[in-house]
Each structure stands twice: as structure tokens, then as C-alpha cells.
Design an enzyme around this catalytic site. Sequence first.
Site, mmCIF file in Angstrom:
data_model
loop_
_atom_site.group_PDB
_atom_site.id
_atom_site.type_symbol
_atom_site.label_atom_id
_atom_site.label_comp_id
_atom_site.label_asym_id
_atom_site.label_seq_id
_atom_site.Cartn_x
_atom_site.Cartn_y
_atom_site.Cartn_z
ATOM 1 N N LYS A 142 24.208 21.530 21.381
ATOM 2 C CA LYS A 142 24.447 22.120 22.701
ATOM 3 C C LYS A 142 25.940 21.972 22.989
ATOM 4 O O LYS A 142 26.407 20.876 23.307
ATOM 5 C CB LYS A 142 23.651 21.422 23.804
ATOM 6 C CG LYS A 142 22.134 21.508 23.636
ATOM 7 C CD LYS A 142 21.600 20.275 22.977
ATOM 8 C CE LYS A 142 20.090 20.338 22.846
ATOM 9 N NZ LYS A 142 19.589 19.268 21.969
ATOM 10 N N ASP A 147 37.444 28.700 28.093
ATOM 11 C CA ASP A 147 38.887 28.968 27.968
ATOM 12 C C ASP A 147 39.599 28.006 27.016
ATOM 13 O O ASP A 147 40.816 27.828 27.111
ATOM 14 C CB ASP A 147 39.569 28.929 29.342
ATOM 15 C CG ASP A 147 39.095 30.047 30.264
ATOM 16 O OD1 ASP A 147 38.595 31.060 29.744
ATOM 17 O OD2 ASP A 147 39.221 29.902 31.489
ATOM 18 N N HIS A 312 15.057 11.897 27.929
ATOM 19 C CA HIS A 312 15.502 12.794 26.873
ATOM 20 C C HIS A 312 16.914 12.453 26.395
ATOM 21 O O HIS A 312 17.489 13.155 25.560
ATOM 22 C CB HIS A 312 15.459 14.245 27.381
ATOM 23 C CG HIS A 312 15.581 15.287 26.317
ATOM 24 N ND1 HIS A 312 16.704 16.093 26.172
ATOM 25 C CD2 HIS A 312 14.722 15.682 25.343
ATOM 26 C CE1 HIS A 312 16.525 16.930 25.166
ATOM 27 N NE2 HIS A 312 15.328 16.714 24.638
ATOM 28 N N LYS A 314 20.125 10.893 24.492
ATOM 29 C CA LYS A 314 20.431 10.458 23.134
ATOM 30 C C LYS A 314 21.698 9.610 23.217
ATOM 31 O O LYS A 314 22.816 10.131 23.316
ATOM 32 C CB LYS A 314 20.692 11.656 22.213
ATOM 33 C CG LYS A 314 19.513 12.648 22.107
ATOM 34 C CD LYS A 314 19.689 13.795 23.074
ATOM 35 C CE LYS A 314 18.775 14.973 22.782
ATOM 36 N NZ LYS A 314 17.375 14.740 22.678
#
Length: 394
Positions: A142, A147, A312, A314
Site C-alpha cells: 500500500k 507530487d 490489523h 503490522k
Amino acid sequence: MVFVILLIIFLWLRIDYKLGRKNHLNKVNKREYPLRKSNIKLFTNGNELFENYFNELKNAKDHIHIIFYIVKDDEISTTFLNLLQKKAQEGVEVRLLVDWVGSKVSKQMRKELKKSGVHFQLGHKPRFPFLFYTLNARNHRKITVFDGKIGYVGGFNVGKEYLGRDPKYGFWRDYHLKIDGEGVQDLQKQFLYDWSDATNVDLFANPIFFPPLPAGQSSMKVVPTDGAYLQSHFLELINTAKKEITIGSPYFIPGAKVMNGLLEALKRGVKVNVLIPNKADHPFVKDAAYPYFSPLMQAGARILMYLKGFYHAKVFIIDDIMCDIGTANFDKRSLYLNHEINCYIYDPFFIQHVKGKIHEDIASSTELTLNDLKKRTFLQKSKESISTLLSHFL
């Protein structure tokens, strides 16, 4: 006859996976970007993350580069995709890469995205001749770059559950980083690498994607893994631990070598804390973790089950000197199959901030005991056995 057909299918899957894995390992290269200086902000709440994320998206002037494993077909995803269309119509270059398995973007929405000027691509499509292997080797990264100056990386995908709006999971705890400074160039390089892999379009020579970047306050480096080398990274980190190892992961299936590394650390007197969700989001995946608990607990490790909602995050902390936050879970799929990206951070002040969040998470958890393991029913233990057989692909 049925048995023969099943045997043929099993042999085909096994051969496909073995040869596909061998082919992959012959081609994959170990990549690790240099130590950089960046400013880093931690988000642990989806609503706060996406409010910040959407504001930065709206302010992008030149290009928007995004990889997500999952983009759902729901309200938050529609808001996200509509914003990308708007930016493309304003003249901003927009590229969105979503995993072939993880994408829930409808064909109609894909047409609308492309019509508005968004470059949309599905990544890691299954390929012959190793169909089964490539079906399992997912792009789990992810990454976002705005820019060439602002980057995001971590555990959140795009969907209502990540904002705590799915009653099945309730509150969603995750860790995601916002980065500005030198480290953004490495997120950009990784995006362009994945974009080239999915499209055969090489954009590395475009200087606009690599503007001058100031040094930030925190030492960090970006560490991508492509279905290889994550195990050796984790073992190297575990072997450096002198006082304490803290692991947070939604899935804990470390495999034999990493498990032995943790047991050796416990023998050296290192404290080991493992924080996982009490609630499972996939069949079998929680049960596949249980065979690892008893040896760790008998050696002195703490196993903590998060109760507030779904966990969730990590996160992997070694003593007070290194913190790893990224996309890789502590499981075989991340170790041996998925393409992941992690961020190693060496700032003691940031590490203490993260440890404060982990202490909050531990306060919302219950500690598993050996007596709890003894009370597991025959049915639960049978499910553990089945889960162990499937653990490589969970």
C-alpha cells in the site's frame, strides 16, 4: 475415478507451485533502499488517516501515484475514486494500481476512471505456465506518493471496515505512516517499479517524479520484499535483540525458521510479546497460529489477544532501537509469497511514541494462558490440524 482426478489436480498444483517458486527465485533481486532522513507521522485510526489523506490528495498539483491491495466497492471507495477522477480532470497525472485479487472496483467504475483520465491497472494477474503460483503471489503493498513530496505506507486499504464502519469487525486498529523528506523518493521508486511490472511502461527517467527533497528528523529506510528475503530480514532483526521483541500482526504463522529464532531469543533472556486479534477475519487463519503459541509461552513469551475490535497493524519493534511498520504480516504468505513493503525507523522518540500506542493496544487485550490452550475442544484442535496443512496459503 474421482480419486484419480483429485490426485491429478493435487499433483498439478504441487508441481505448478514448486516450479513457479523456483522460477521466481531465479529472477528476484534483493532490494533495500539507503538510510534516509524523513519526517514521519503515525496514524492508527482510519477516520483520521483518510481525512488527512484526502486533504493531501485534493492538494496534489502534478501527479498522484497509488498502490492498494484492496479497494472495495462501497461508499468510502466511491469517494476515493471520485476524487481521483476529479484530479485527473484537473490535469493531474493519476495512476492507480490495485491487486488483481484484492480489487473490487467494478467494470463500470473502471470505464469511468479511464474516461476521466485516470491510469488504472490491475496488478499481479495470474500468468501461464505457473498459474497456481502466480495466483497466490499477490502485490500486498500500500503505497501513495503525491507530487513526489508526500508519501503514505502501511496497513490500511480502502473500504468501510478500515474506518470501523463494518459491524462484523467493529473498531479497526491499524498502523499507517505519512512520510515527507528524503524517504519519499524510495516509495516513488517502488511505485514505478511495480507500475512497470504491471504495464511494461518505464517512467523512471521522468525527473518530475523526483523533486529535490529536504532531510527530515528521523532516520529510516524503505525495505521492499518480493515474495523472498523477508524471512532473512526478520531473522537478522530477531538475532540483534538484547532486551525485548514486540510483534503486532493480524496473522501469526511465522514458520519453522522464524519460530526457532524467537525461541533462541527467549533463551538469551529476551522478552517476546506477540499482539494479535482475538477476532478472525478469515477462516482457519487464527487456528493456524495456535500450534506456535504453546512452545513460545512455555519459553516465556506473552501472547496477547486484542479485544476492542479487529487488530490489523503490522509492527515489529526490537529493543528501543528499531521499529518496523509496513504491509508485511508475520505469516508464511508475507514471508514466502506476497510482495510487501516495510519501513524501518531508527528514531528513539518515534519508537517511544509507537510503544505508547502498543501499550494502549495491550491494555485493550487479554493475555492467553497455557490453561486456555488446554481447554481447547477436540473440534478446535482438529481445525488447527487442517489450518496447519493450509497455513502456507492462508
